[in-house]
Scaffold this motif. Structure first.
Motif, PDB file in Angstrom:
ATOM      1  N   ASN A  72       1.202  -1.508   0.346  1.00  0.00           N
ATOM      2  CA  ASN A  72      -0.014   0.045  -0.236  1.00  0.00           C
ATOM      3  C   ASN A  72       0.953   0.953   0.020  1.00  0.00           C
ATOM      4  O   ASN A  72       0.599   1.892  -0.218  1.00  0.00           O
ATOM      5  CB  ASN A  72      -1.065   0.298   0.899  1.00  0.00           C
ATOM      6  N   ILE A  73       2.031   0.786   0.410  1.00  0.00           N
ATOM      7  CA  ILE A  73       3.136   2.501   0.239  1.00  0.00           C
ATOM      8  C   ILE A  73       4.297   1.755  -0.461  1.00  0.00           C
ATOM      9  O   ILE A  73       4.934   0.753  -0.054  1.00  0.00           O
ATOM     10  CB  ILE A  73       3.089   2.473   2.347  1.00  0.00           C
ATOM     11  N   SER A  74       4.947   3.130  -0.868  1.00  0.00           N
ATOM     12  CA  SER A  74       5.943   2.865  -2.070  1.00  0.00           C
ATOM     13  C   SER A  74       7.145   2.576  -1.060  1.00  0.00           C
ATOM     14  O   SER A  74       7.260   3.315   0.290  1.00  0.00           O
ATOM     15  CB  SER A  74       6.265   3.860  -2.829  1.00  0.00           C
ATOM     16  N   SER A  75       8.422   2.020  -1.083  1.00  0.00           N
ATOM     17  CA  SER A  75       9.487   1.942  -0.906  1.00  0.00           C
ATOM     18  C   SER A  75      10.198   3.574  -0.598  1.00  0.00           C
ATOM     19  O   SER A  75      11.254   3.842   0.485  1.00  0.00           O
ATOM     20  CB  SER A  75      10.335   1.268  -2.077  1.00  0.00           C
ATOM     21  N   GLU A  76       9.588   4.210  -1.971  1.00  0.00           N
ATOM     22  CA  GLU A  76       9.415   5.772  -1.445  1.00  0.00           C
ATOM     23  C   GLU A  76       9.714   6.669   0.135  1.00  0.00           C
ATOM     24  O   GLU A  76       9.930   7.402   0.796  1.00  0.00           O
ATOM     25  CB  GLU A  76      10.169   6.931  -2.005  1.00  0.00           C
ATOM     26  N   ASP A 107      21.475  -5.081  -3.349  1.00  0.00           N
ATOM     27  CA  ASP A 107      20.984  -5.977  -4.575  1.00  0.00           C
ATOM     28  C   ASP A 107      19.873  -6.552  -4.007  1.00  0.00           C
ATOM     29  O   ASP A 107      19.792  -7.710  -4.411  1.00  0.00           O
ATOM     30  CB  ASP A 107      21.986  -6.114  -5.465  1.00  0.00           C
ATOM     31  N   ALA A 108      19.119  -6.903  -2.976  1.00  0.00           N
ATOM     32  CA  ALA A 108      18.058  -8.321  -2.337  1.00  0.00           C
ATOM     33  C   ALA A 108      17.508  -7.952  -3.093  1.00  0.00           C
ATOM     34  O   ALA A 108      16.401  -6.797  -4.339  1.00  0.00           O
ATOM     35  CB  ALA A 108      17.254  -6.914  -0.495  1.00  0.00           C
ATOM     36  N   PRO A 109      16.361  -9.611  -3.379  1.00  0.00           N
ATOM     37  CA  PRO A 109      15.831  -9.388  -4.135  1.00  0.00           C
ATOM     38  C   PRO A 109      14.113  -9.159  -4.095  1.00  0.00           C
ATOM     39  O   PRO A 109      13.259  -9.266  -4.722  1.00  0.00           O
ATOM     40  CB  PRO A 109      16.053 -11.441  -4.254  1.00  0.00           C
ATOM     41  N   THR A 110      14.032  -8.367  -3.580  1.00  0.00           N
ATOM     42  CA  THR A 110      12.786  -7.766  -2.491  1.00  0.00           C
ATOM     43  C   THR A 110      12.571  -6.776  -2.713  1.00  0.00           C
ATOM     44  O   THR A 110      14.039  -6.470  -2.098  1.00  0.00           O
ATOM     45  CB  THR A 110      12.169  -8.714  -1.570  1.00  0.00           C
ATOM     46  N   SER A 111      11.970  -5.716  -2.565  1.00  0.00           N
ATOM     47  CA  SER A 111      11.561  -4.168  -2.809  1.00  0.00           C
ATOM     48  C   SER A 111      12.268  -4.238  -0.958  1.00  0.00           C
ATOM     49  O   SER A 111      13.056  -2.850  -0.471  1.00  0.00           O
ATOM     50  CB  SER A 111      10.986  -4.273  -3.119  1.00  0.00           C
ATOM     51  N   LEU A 246       5.479 -16.408  -1.753  1.00  0.00           N
ATOM     52  CA  LEU A 246       6.606 -17.256  -2.190  1.00  0.00           C
ATOM     53  C   LEU A 246       8.160 -16.622  -2.465  1.00  0.00           C
ATOM     54  O   LEU A 246       9.178 -16.790  -2.446  1.00  0.00           O
ATOM     55  CB  LEU A 246       6.085 -17.885  -4.139  1.00  0.00           C
ATOM     56  N   ASP A 247       7.287 -14.572  -2.704  1.00  0.00           N
ATOM     57  CA  ASP A 247       8.957 -14.275  -3.107  1.00  0.00           C
ATOM     58  C   ASP A 247       9.565 -14.288  -1.376  1.00  0.00           C
ATOM     59  O   ASP A 247      10.445 -13.992  -1.631  1.00  0.00           O
ATOM     60  CB  ASP A 247       7.873 -12.705  -3.042  1.00  0.00           C
ATOM     61  N   LEU A 250      11.307 -17.647  -1.267  1.00  0.00           N
ATOM     62  CA  LEU A 250      12.632 -16.692  -2.571  1.00  0.00           C
ATOM     63  C   LEU A 250      14.287 -16.465  -1.943  1.00  0.00           C
ATOM     64  O   LEU A 250      15.031 -16.530  -2.288  1.00  0.00           O
ATOM     65  CB  LEU A 250      12.711 -16.610  -3.865  1.00  0.00           C
ATOM     66  N   SER A 251      13.663 -15.090  -0.973  1.00  0.00           N
ATOM     67  CA  SER A 251      14.481 -14.256  -0.676  1.00  0.00           C
ATOM     68  C   SER A 251      16.255 -15.714   0.442  1.00  0.00           C
ATOM     69  O   SER A 251      17.079 -15.014   0.371  1.00  0.00           O
ATOM     70  CB  SER A 251      13.871 -13.535   0.205  1.00  0.00           C
ATOM     71  N   LEU A 252      14.884 -16.384   1.097  1.00  0.00           N
ATOM     72  CA  LEU A 252      15.771 -16.976   1.663  1.00  0.00           C
ATOM     73  C   LEU A 252      17.111 -17.465   1.670  1.00  0.00           C
ATOM     74  O   LEU A 252      17.857 -18.044   1.728  1.00  0.00           O
ATOM     75  CB  LEU A 252      15.002 -18.245   2.254  1.00  0.00           C
TER      76      LEU A 252
END
Length: 427
Positions: A72-76, A107-111, A246-247, A250-252
Protein backbone atom coordinates in the motif's frame (compact mmCIF):
# COMPACT_ATOMS: atom_id res chain seq x y z
CA UNK A 1 13.03 5.24 30.45
CA UNK A 2 10.63 6.96 28.09
CA UNK A 3 10.36 4.87 24.93
CA UNK A 4 8.61 5.84 21.71
CA UNK A 5 7.78 2.86 19.49
CA UNK A 6 6.48 3.09 15.94
CA UNK A 7 4.67 -0.05 14.86
CA UNK A 8 3.83 -0.98 18.45
CA UNK A 9 0.82 -2.97 17.23
CA UNK A 10 2.97 -5.26 15.08
CA UNK A 11 4.49 -8.63 15.87
CA UNK A 12 7.75 -7.37 17.39
CA UNK A 13 6.39 -4.01 18.56
CA UNK A 14 3.62 -5.54 20.63
CA UNK A 15 6.04 -7.79 22.52
CA UNK A 16 8.54 -4.96 22.97
CA UNK A 17 5.91 -2.57 24.36
CA UNK A 18 4.62 -5.24 26.75
CA UNK A 19 8.11 -6.04 28.08
CA UNK A 20 9.01 -2.35 28.44
CA UNK A 21 5.82 -1.60 30.36
CA UNK A 22 6.31 -4.65 32.60
CA UNK A 23 9.80 -3.40 33.49
CA UNK A 24 8.44 -0.02 34.54
CA UNK A 25 9.27 2.08 31.48
CA UNK A 26 6.93 4.72 30.04
CA UNK A 27 5.75 3.59 26.63
CA UNK A 28 4.53 5.86 23.84
CA UNK A 29 2.87 3.95 21.01
CA UNK A 30 2.99 5.64 17.61
CA UNK A 31 0.49 4.00 15.28
CA UNK A 32 -2.55 4.67 13.11
CA UNK A 33 -4.94 3.16 15.64
CA UNK A 34 -5.03 3.57 19.39
CA UNK A 35 -3.34 0.72 21.22
CA UNK A 36 -3.37 -0.73 24.71
CA UNK A 37 -4.63 1.73 27.33
CA UNK A 38 -1.45 1.16 29.36
CA UNK A 39 0.51 3.12 26.75
CA UNK A 40 0.36 6.73 25.65
CA UNK A 41 -0.89 6.89 22.09
CA UNK A 42 0.50 9.18 19.40
CA UNK A 43 -1.12 9.11 15.94
CA UNK A 44 1.42 8.11 13.27
CA UNK A 45 1.19 7.07 9.64
CA UNK A 46 4.04 6.29 7.26
CA UNK A 47 2.25 8.34 4.60
CA UNK A 48 2.15 11.34 6.96
CA UNK A 49 5.15 10.79 9.25
CA UNK A 50 4.83 13.97 11.34
CA UNK A 51 5.52 12.96 14.95
CA UNK A 52 6.13 15.11 18.01
CA UNK A 53 8.64 13.32 20.21
CA UNK A 54 7.83 13.83 23.93
CA UNK A 55 10.42 15.62 26.06
CA UNK A 56 13.13 13.46 27.66
CA UNK A 57 12.38 10.47 25.45
CA UNK A 58 15.32 8.10 25.76
CA UNK A 59 14.91 6.20 22.50
CA UNK A 60 12.72 6.04 19.42
CA UNK A 61 12.39 2.47 18.17
CA UNK A 62 11.34 2.45 14.53
CA UNK A 63 9.49 -0.74 13.67
CA UNK A 64 6.70 0.55 11.44
CA UNK A 65 6.85 -0.86 7.91
CA UNK A 66 4.50 -1.92 5.14
CA UNK A 67 4.64 -5.72 5.07
CA UNK A 68 1.41 -6.27 3.13
CA UNK A 69 1.64 -8.27 -0.08
CA UNK A 70 0.02 -5.54 -2.17
CA UNK A 71 2.41 -2.79 -0.93
CA UNK A 72 0.00 0.00 0.00
CA UNK A 73 3.01 2.26 0.53
CA UNK A 74 5.88 2.76 -1.89
CA UNK A 75 9.47 2.14 -0.87
CA UNK A 76 10.24 5.81 -1.38
CA UNK A 77 7.47 6.75 1.06
CA UNK A 78 8.95 4.46 3.72
CA UNK A 79 12.41 5.95 3.23
CA UNK A 80 11.10 9.51 3.49
CA UNK A 81 9.14 8.63 6.64
CA UNK A 82 12.31 7.22 8.22
CA UNK A 83 14.25 10.36 7.31
CA UNK A 84 11.62 12.50 9.00
CA UNK A 85 11.96 10.42 12.16
CA UNK A 86 15.75 10.70 11.98
CA UNK A 87 15.49 14.48 11.70
CA UNK A 88 13.08 14.75 14.65
CA UNK A 89 15.16 12.45 16.84
CA UNK A 90 18.27 14.53 16.13
CA UNK A 91 16.48 17.73 17.10
CA UNK A 92 15.36 16.24 20.44
CA UNK A 93 18.61 14.33 21.10
CA UNK A 94 16.71 11.03 21.11
CA UNK A 95 18.52 7.81 20.26
CA UNK A 96 17.02 6.26 17.12
CA UNK A 97 16.96 2.46 16.98
CA UNK A 98 15.99 1.07 13.60
CA UNK A 99 14.89 -2.56 13.41
CA UNK A 100 16.09 -3.71 10.02
CA UNK A 101 16.30 -7.21 8.54
CA UNK A 102 18.84 -9.87 7.68
CA UNK A 103 17.69 -9.41 4.08
CA UNK A 104 18.87 -5.77 4.03
CA UNK A 105 21.15 -5.34 1.03
CA UNK A 106 21.51 -2.95 -1.91
CA UNK A 107 20.95 -5.89 -4.28
CA UNK A 108 18.29 -7.74 -2.24
CA UNK A 109 15.82 -9.73 -4.40
CA UNK A 110 12.85 -7.98 -2.74
CA UNK A 111 12.00 -4.31 -2.39
CA UNK A 112 11.62 -4.99 1.35
CA UNK A 113 15.31 -5.80 1.75
CA UNK A 114 16.40 -2.92 -0.49
CA UNK A 115 14.27 -0.43 1.46
CA UNK A 116 15.68 -1.61 4.78
CA UNK A 117 19.23 -1.15 3.47
CA UNK A 118 18.54 2.42 2.29
CA UNK A 119 17.13 3.39 5.68
CA UNK A 120 20.11 1.78 7.44
CA UNK A 121 22.53 4.11 5.65
CA UNK A 122 20.70 7.22 6.88
CA UNK A 123 20.38 5.92 10.44
CA UNK A 124 24.07 5.06 10.81
CA UNK A 125 25.15 8.37 9.22
CA UNK A 126 23.36 10.29 11.99
CA UNK A 127 24.60 8.17 14.92
CA UNK A 128 21.57 5.93 15.23
CA UNK A 129 21.62 2.20 15.90
CA UNK A 130 20.60 -0.56 13.48
CA UNK A 131 19.51 -4.01 14.63
CA UNK A 132 19.38 -6.80 12.06
CA UNK A 133 17.47 -9.75 13.50
CA UNK A 134 17.48 -13.19 11.92
CA UNK A 135 14.29 -15.22 11.60
CA UNK A 136 12.07 -13.99 14.44
CA UNK A 137 9.84 -16.64 16.03
CA UNK A 138 7.87 -17.38 19.17
CA UNK A 139 5.03 -15.71 21.01
CA UNK A 140 1.85 -15.16 19.04
CA UNK A 141 1.78 -16.59 15.53
CA UNK A 142 2.24 -13.36 13.62
CA UNK A 143 4.51 -12.11 10.86
CA UNK A 144 6.42 -14.64 8.79
CA UNK A 145 6.47 -16.97 11.79
CA UNK A 146 2.67 -16.97 11.76
CA UNK A 147 2.59 -17.75 8.05
CA UNK A 148 5.00 -20.66 8.46
CA UNK A 149 3.16 -22.03 11.49
CA UNK A 150 -0.11 -21.93 9.56
CA UNK A 151 1.40 -23.79 6.62
CA UNK A 152 2.91 -26.49 8.85
CA UNK A 153 -0.43 -26.87 10.63
CA UNK A 154 -2.41 -27.24 7.40
CA UNK A 155 -0.18 -29.49 5.28
CA UNK A 156 1.21 -32.97 6.09
CA UNK A 157 4.47 -32.26 4.25
CA UNK A 158 7.10 -29.62 4.88
CA UNK A 159 9.39 -28.48 2.05
CA UNK A 160 13.03 -29.45 2.18
CA UNK A 161 14.38 -26.90 -0.27
CA UNK A 162 17.22 -27.92 -2.56
CA UNK A 163 19.63 -26.18 -2.24
CA UNK A 164 18.92 -25.74 1.46
CA UNK A 165 18.78 -22.14 2.75
CA UNK A 166 20.20 -21.44 6.21
CA UNK A 167 18.54 -19.16 8.77
CA UNK A 168 19.49 -17.78 12.19
CA UNK A 169 16.43 -17.77 14.49
CA UNK A 170 15.90 -15.42 17.42
CA UNK A 171 12.97 -15.50 19.83
CA UNK A 172 10.84 -12.36 19.73
CA UNK A 173 11.29 -11.82 23.47
CA UNK A 174 15.09 -12.14 23.23
CA UNK A 175 14.98 -9.52 20.49
CA UNK A 176 12.86 -7.26 22.73
CA UNK A 177 15.42 -7.60 25.54
CA UNK A 178 18.21 -6.67 23.12
CA UNK A 179 16.33 -3.56 21.97
CA UNK A 180 15.79 -2.38 25.55
CA UNK A 181 19.48 -2.99 26.28
CA UNK A 182 20.52 -0.84 23.32
CA UNK A 183 18.11 1.88 24.43
CA UNK A 184 19.49 1.93 27.97
CA UNK A 185 23.21 2.01 27.20
CA UNK A 186 24.85 5.36 26.58
CA UNK A 187 27.95 3.82 24.98
CA UNK A 188 26.07 2.43 22.00
CA UNK A 189 25.82 4.84 19.05
CA UNK A 190 26.24 4.49 15.29
CA UNK A 191 26.51 0.70 15.29
CA UNK A 192 24.94 -2.27 13.52
CA UNK A 193 23.99 -5.29 15.63
CA UNK A 194 23.36 -8.65 13.98
CA UNK A 195 21.22 -10.83 16.24
CA UNK A 196 20.33 -14.48 15.75
CA UNK A 197 21.62 -17.94 16.52
CA UNK A 198 25.39 -18.20 16.24
CA UNK A 199 25.13 -21.40 14.25
CA UNK A 200 22.73 -21.20 11.28
CA UNK A 201 20.21 -24.02 10.85
CA UNK A 202 18.47 -25.24 7.74
CA UNK A 203 15.07 -23.82 6.88
CA UNK A 204 13.57 -27.33 6.90
CA UNK A 205 14.95 -27.93 10.42
CA UNK A 206 13.21 -24.73 11.53
CA UNK A 207 9.91 -25.98 10.07
CA UNK A 208 10.41 -29.36 11.76
CA UNK A 209 10.88 -27.56 15.08
CA UNK A 210 7.59 -25.75 14.55
CA UNK A 211 5.89 -29.09 13.93
CA UNK A 212 7.49 -30.92 16.85
CA UNK A 213 7.89 -28.29 19.54
CA UNK A 214 5.14 -25.82 18.69
CA UNK A 215 2.29 -27.82 17.20
CA UNK A 216 3.17 -31.30 18.46
CA UNK A 217 2.40 -32.88 15.10
CA UNK A 218 4.27 -35.26 12.83
CA UNK A 219 5.31 -33.85 9.47
CA UNK A 220 7.34 -35.44 6.68
CA UNK A 221 10.03 -33.49 4.86
CA UNK A 222 9.54 -33.55 1.09
CA UNK A 223 12.39 -32.52 -1.25
CA UNK A 224 11.47 -29.40 -3.23
CA UNK A 225 13.90 -28.13 -5.89
CA UNK A 226 14.09 -24.36 -5.92
CA UNK A 227 13.68 -24.16 -9.74
CA UNK A 228 10.12 -25.42 -9.26
CA UNK A 229 9.35 -22.44 -7.00
CA UNK A 230 10.96 -20.10 -9.50
CA UNK A 231 8.78 -21.58 -12.24
CA UNK A 232 5.69 -21.21 -10.07
CA UNK A 233 6.53 -17.56 -9.47
CA UNK A 234 6.80 -16.94 -13.20
CA UNK A 235 3.44 -18.65 -13.84
CA UNK A 236 1.54 -17.03 -10.98
CA UNK A 237 2.73 -13.51 -11.51
CA UNK A 238 4.22 -11.00 -9.10
CA UNK A 239 1.02 -10.17 -7.20
CA UNK A 240 -0.12 -13.77 -6.61
CA UNK A 241 3.43 -14.81 -5.70
CA UNK A 242 3.53 -12.11 -3.02
CA UNK A 243 0.12 -13.18 -1.67
CA UNK A 244 1.34 -16.76 -1.23
CA UNK A 245 4.59 -15.63 0.35
CA UNK A 246 6.75 -17.28 -2.31
CA UNK A 247 8.78 -14.11 -2.79
CA UNK A 248 9.78 -14.13 0.89
CA UNK A 249 10.57 -17.83 0.63
CA UNK A 250 12.87 -17.21 -2.33
CA UNK A 251 14.57 -14.35 -0.50
CA UNK A 252 15.86 -16.94 2.00
CA UNK A 253 18.00 -18.45 -0.73
CA UNK A 254 20.10 -15.31 -1.02
CA UNK A 255 20.57 -14.75 2.71
CA UNK A 256 24.13 -14.30 3.79
CA UNK A 257 25.01 -15.73 7.19
CA UNK A 258 25.51 -13.10 9.87
CA UNK A 259 28.30 -13.08 12.41
CA UNK A 260 26.20 -12.70 15.56
CA UNK A 261 28.43 -13.80 18.42
CA UNK A 262 30.13 -10.42 18.86
CA UNK A 263 26.82 -8.55 18.93
CA UNK A 264 25.29 -10.98 21.43
CA UNK A 265 28.30 -10.74 23.72
CA UNK A 266 28.36 -6.94 23.53
CA UNK A 267 24.74 -6.79 24.63
CA UNK A 268 25.09 -9.61 27.16
CA UNK A 269 22.27 -11.59 25.50
CA UNK A 270 22.01 -15.38 25.68
CA UNK A 271 19.47 -16.79 23.25
CA UNK A 272 17.09 -19.47 24.48
CA UNK A 273 17.21 -22.89 22.75
CA UNK A 274 14.99 -23.12 19.69
CA UNK A 275 12.97 -26.03 21.10
CA UNK A 276 12.22 -24.09 24.30
CA UNK A 277 11.39 -20.88 22.47
CA UNK A 278 8.86 -22.63 20.25
CA UNK A 279 6.67 -23.27 23.28
CA UNK A 280 3.80 -20.79 23.55
CA UNK A 281 5.07 -19.57 26.90
CA UNK A 282 8.51 -18.93 25.41
CA UNK A 283 10.07 -21.42 27.80
CA UNK A 284 9.62 -25.08 26.86
CA UNK A 285 11.60 -26.40 29.82
CA UNK A 286 8.44 -27.36 31.73
CA UNK A 287 6.99 -28.96 28.61
CA UNK A 288 10.07 -31.16 28.17
CA UNK A 289 9.82 -32.20 31.82
CA UNK A 290 6.18 -33.15 31.32
CA UNK A 291 7.11 -35.24 28.29
CA UNK A 292 9.85 -36.95 30.29
CA UNK A 293 7.47 -37.54 33.19
CA UNK A 294 4.94 -39.05 30.81
CA UNK A 295 7.56 -41.49 29.50
CA UNK A 296 8.73 -42.61 32.94
CA UNK A 297 5.31 -42.79 34.58
CA UNK A 298 3.71 -44.53 31.60
CA UNK A 299 6.48 -47.11 31.76
CA UNK A 300 6.00 -47.68 35.48
CA UNK A 301 2.19 -47.59 35.53
CA UNK A 302 1.71 -49.39 32.20
CA UNK A 303 -0.85 -46.69 31.32
CA UNK A 304 -0.84 -42.90 30.72
CA UNK A 305 -0.48 -40.96 33.99
CA UNK A 306 -2.94 -38.30 35.13
CA UNK A 307 -2.21 -34.60 34.64
CA UNK A 308 -1.80 -33.94 38.36
CA UNK A 309 0.81 -36.70 38.62
CA UNK A 310 2.74 -35.25 35.67
CA UNK A 311 2.73 -31.79 37.24
CA UNK A 312 4.03 -33.22 40.53
CA UNK A 313 6.88 -34.88 38.65
CA UNK A 314 7.83 -31.63 36.89
CA UNK A 315 7.72 -29.64 40.15
CA UNK A 316 9.86 -32.25 41.90
CA UNK A 317 12.57 -32.11 39.21
CA UNK A 318 12.55 -28.31 39.31
CA UNK A 319 12.87 -28.31 43.11
CA UNK A 320 15.38 -31.16 43.54
CA UNK A 321 17.30 -31.20 40.24
CA UNK A 322 18.39 -28.69 37.64
CA UNK A 323 14.99 -28.44 36.03
CA UNK A 324 16.26 -29.92 32.75
CA UNK A 325 14.83 -32.98 31.02
CA UNK A 326 17.37 -35.67 30.12
CA UNK A 327 15.25 -37.98 28.00
CA UNK A 328 15.29 -36.92 24.36
CA UNK A 329 13.75 -39.61 22.23
CA UNK A 330 10.64 -39.49 20.07
CA UNK A 331 10.73 -43.28 20.05
CA UNK A 332 10.47 -43.41 23.84
CA UNK A 333 7.62 -40.91 23.74
CA UNK A 334 5.70 -43.21 21.44
CA UNK A 335 6.72 -46.47 23.14
CA UNK A 336 7.61 -45.91 26.84
CA UNK A 337 7.93 -49.68 27.31
CA UNK A 338 11.28 -49.46 25.48
CA UNK A 339 12.70 -48.10 28.74
CA UNK A 340 12.93 -51.73 29.77
CA UNK A 341 15.99 -51.95 27.51
CA UNK A 342 17.94 -49.56 29.76
CA UNK A 343 16.24 -50.29 33.08
CA UNK A 344 18.96 -52.66 34.28
CA UNK A 345 21.95 -52.33 36.63
CA UNK A 346 24.54 -52.53 33.87
CA UNK A 347 23.25 -49.29 32.39
CA UNK A 348 21.82 -47.44 35.39
CA UNK A 349 25.01 -47.82 37.45
CA UNK A 350 27.32 -46.25 34.90
CA UNK A 351 28.00 -42.52 34.71
CA UNK A 352 25.41 -41.80 32.06
CA UNK A 353 22.67 -43.86 33.67
CA UNK A 354 22.86 -42.41 37.21
CA UNK A 355 20.67 -39.41 36.39
CA UNK A 356 18.06 -41.66 34.80
CA UNK A 357 18.20 -44.03 37.77
CA UNK A 358 17.47 -41.18 40.18
CA UNK A 359 14.55 -39.96 38.06
CA UNK A 360 13.12 -43.44 37.81
CA UNK A 361 13.18 -43.73 41.61
CA UNK A 362 11.56 -40.32 41.94
CA UNK A 363 8.83 -41.25 39.45
CA UNK A 364 8.25 -44.52 41.28
CA UNK A 365 7.92 -42.71 44.63
CA UNK A 366 5.38 -40.27 43.19
CA UNK A 367 3.47 -43.04 41.44
CA UNK A 368 3.26 -45.18 44.58
CA UNK A 369 1.81 -42.25 46.51
CA UNK A 370 -0.94 -41.64 43.95
CA UNK A 371 -4.37 -43.31 43.68
CA UNK A 372 -3.48 -44.42 40.16
CA UNK A 373 -0.32 -46.10 41.44
CA UNK A 374 -2.22 -47.82 44.27
CA UNK A 375 -4.46 -49.52 41.73
CA UNK A 376 -1.44 -50.75 39.75
CA UNK A 377 1.02 -51.71 42.50
CA UNK A 378 -1.45 -53.11 45.05
CA UNK A 379 -3.52 -54.96 42.49
CA UNK A 380 -6.75 -53.25 43.50
CA UNK A 381 -9.84 -53.93 41.37
CA UNK A 382 -8.17 -56.96 39.79
CA UNK A 383 -9.89 -60.31 39.60
CA UNK A 384 -7.69 -63.12 40.93
CA UNK A 385 -7.53 -66.85 40.33
CA UNK A 386 -4.80 -69.47 40.24
CA UNK A 387 -4.80 -69.95 36.47
CA UNK A 388 -4.76 -66.23 35.74
CA UNK A 389 -1.90 -65.68 38.21
CA UNK A 390 0.09 -68.62 36.78
CA UNK A 391 -0.26 -67.34 33.22
CA UNK A 392 0.67 -63.80 34.31
CA UNK A 393 3.82 -65.05 36.03
CA UNK A 394 4.82 -67.07 32.99
CA UNK A 395 4.32 -64.12 30.67
CA UNK A 396 6.34 -61.88 32.99
CA UNK A 397 9.27 -64.31 32.96
CA UNK A 398 9.10 -64.65 29.17
CA UNK A 399 8.99 -60.88 28.66
CA UNK A 400 11.91 -60.36 31.03
CA UNK A 401 14.04 -62.87 29.10
CA UNK A 402 13.15 -61.23 25.77
CA UNK A 403 13.84 -57.71 27.04
CA UNK A 404 17.22 -58.68 28.52
CA UNK A 405 18.26 -60.35 25.27
CA UNK A 406 17.19 -57.32 23.24
CA UNK A 407 18.98 -54.98 25.66
CA UNK A 408 22.28 -56.81 25.09
CA UNK A 409 21.90 -56.53 21.31
CA UNK A 410 21.01 -52.82 21.33
CA UNK A 411 23.31 -51.64 24.13
CA UNK A 412 25.64 -49.64 21.79
CA UNK A 413 22.64 -47.56 20.63
CA UNK A 414 21.06 -46.88 24.01
CA UNK A 415 23.04 -43.70 24.70
CA UNK A 416 21.20 -42.00 21.82
CA UNK A 417 18.04 -42.10 23.92
CA UNK A 418 19.53 -39.67 26.42
CA UNK A 419 20.78 -36.14 26.19
CA UNK A 420 24.44 -36.23 27.14
CA UNK A 421 24.05 -34.04 30.17
CA UNK A 422 25.30 -34.57 33.70
CA UNK A 423 22.82 -34.43 36.52
CA UNK A 424 23.60 -31.82 39.20
CA UNK A 425 22.92 -34.39 41.86
CA UNK A 426 25.83 -36.43 40.57
CA UNK A 427 28.23 -33.56 40.07
Amino acid sequence: MKLLITGATGYIGERLARLAFREGHTVYSASRKQTDTHYYWLPFDLKKPTLDIPDETRALVHLAADTTHNKNISSETEVQAARELIRNSALTNTKLIFISSQTASPDAPTSYGQTKWRIEQDVIATGGVVIRPGQVYGGYERGLFGVLSSLVRRFPLIPALIPTPLIQPIHVDDLAVAILTVAAREDIRGEIFCLGSVRPISFSAFLESIATNRLNVLRIAAPLPVPLITLARAMLGKRRTAQLGLDRLLSLLTLKSMSTQTSLQRLGITLRPLAYGMHRSGNGRRRHLLVEGNILLSYLLKSPPGQSLLRRYARAIEALGNGQAILDSKLLSLFPSLLALIDNPSFLCNEQGKALSWRLHLAMTLAEASPQGAVVFLGLKRSGGFLRTFIALGMSVLKEVCWRTLALLTKPLLSNMLIKRKSPRDA
